[in-house]
Design a protein around this motif. Structure first.
Motif, short mmCIF file in Angstrom:
data_model
loop_
_atom_site.label_atom_id
_atom_site.label_comp_id
_atom_site.label_asym_id
_atom_site.label_seq_id
_atom_site.Cartn_x
_atom_site.Cartn_y
_atom_site.Cartn_z
N LEU A 160 39.26 -10.77 50.61
CA LEU A 160 40.04 -9.60 51.01
C LEU A 160 40.49 -9.70 52.46
N PHE A 161 39.61 -10.24 53.31
CA PHE A 161 39.96 -10.43 54.72
C PHE A 161 39.35 -11.72 55.23
N PRO A 162 40.20 -12.67 55.61
CA PRO A 162 41.65 -12.65 55.46
C PRO A 162 42.06 -12.81 53.99
N PRO A 163 43.24 -12.34 53.61
CA PRO A 163 43.67 -12.41 52.20
C PRO A 163 44.10 -13.81 51.79
N VAL A 164 43.12 -14.68 51.60
CA VAL A 164 43.40 -16.07 51.24
C VAL A 164 42.51 -16.46 50.06
#
Length: 214
Positions: free
Chosen positions: A147-151
């Protein structure tokens, strides 16, 4: 969205939540003070410290310092523990988790002894980071969506990045009040145990050696 976790994972989730609820009761403060992981020698440094006891190497792993601490650990326990338990079976999974909790505690005791620090430690993070390491080793090629970072990345890559981040934070002190060396200890003992399980039995090692010297 969420499937029911297998039996041992479910039992660990319930145990951690129940203990956290009991921690909120004022009359339980004295009991839980003795269940936290206290450094060796802390009894001489602080009168409020009950001192180190062997059972604390496991009991501290069922206590948490706040709701956010509990929520993150239980989410990771559910996400990483469920597939590992279904792969390893109940006995091996529970052994792995408890070894990681105790191993993380031993590393924390060593670090606090070298640093001369005497604060207590609580939390399932050592066991959880051991599960993260185990997940990366067993399901290394699975894709993880963050979700964080969205990768999206492979589980193996994610675990390596987590380990490096913990190591940097441990040595720089960027996140004070967090037992980063305990997290690393959980990962280290998890790695050792998986390596041990992957070793062939002594009889096979001897036969392989005999074949190689013919």
């Amino acid at each position: 969205m969420f499937q029911r976790p297998p039996r041992i994972t479910q039992a660990l989730l319930i145990a951690n939540i129940v203990v956290f609820v009991l921690q909120q009761l004022p009359q339980m403060a004295g009991i839980f003070n003795q269940l936290a992981l206290w450094p060796i020698g802390s009894q001489q440094a602080f009168l409020v410290s009950p001192g180190f006891e062997p059972w604390q190497l496991l009991s501290y792993g069922f206590m948490h310092g706040g709701f956010g601490h509990l929520f993150f650990n239980m989410l990771m326990l559910y996400m990483m523990g469920s597939p590992l338990e279904m792969t390893w079976g109940e006995k091996r999974f529970l052994t792995f988790y408890l070894v990681c909790v105790a191993g993380a505690g031993l590393c924390q005791l060593l670090v606090t002894a070298l640093a001369g620090e005497y604060y207590p430690v609580v939390g399932a993070s050592g066991g959880v980071f051991g599960l993260l390491l185990g997940y990366g080793m067993i399901f290394g090629n699975r894709q993880i969506s963050l979700l964080f970072p969205p990768v999206t990345m492979k589980a193996r890559t994610w675990v390596i990045l987590l380990g490096v981040t913990e190591l940097v934070m441990a040595y720089t002190g960027w996140q004070p009040g967090v037992a980063h060396f305990a997290h690393l200890g959980g990962m280290f003992f998890g790695w050792l145990l998986i390596r041990h399980w992957r070793r062939p039995p002594p009889s096979k090692r001897r036969s392989s050696h005999l074949r190689s010297v013919k």
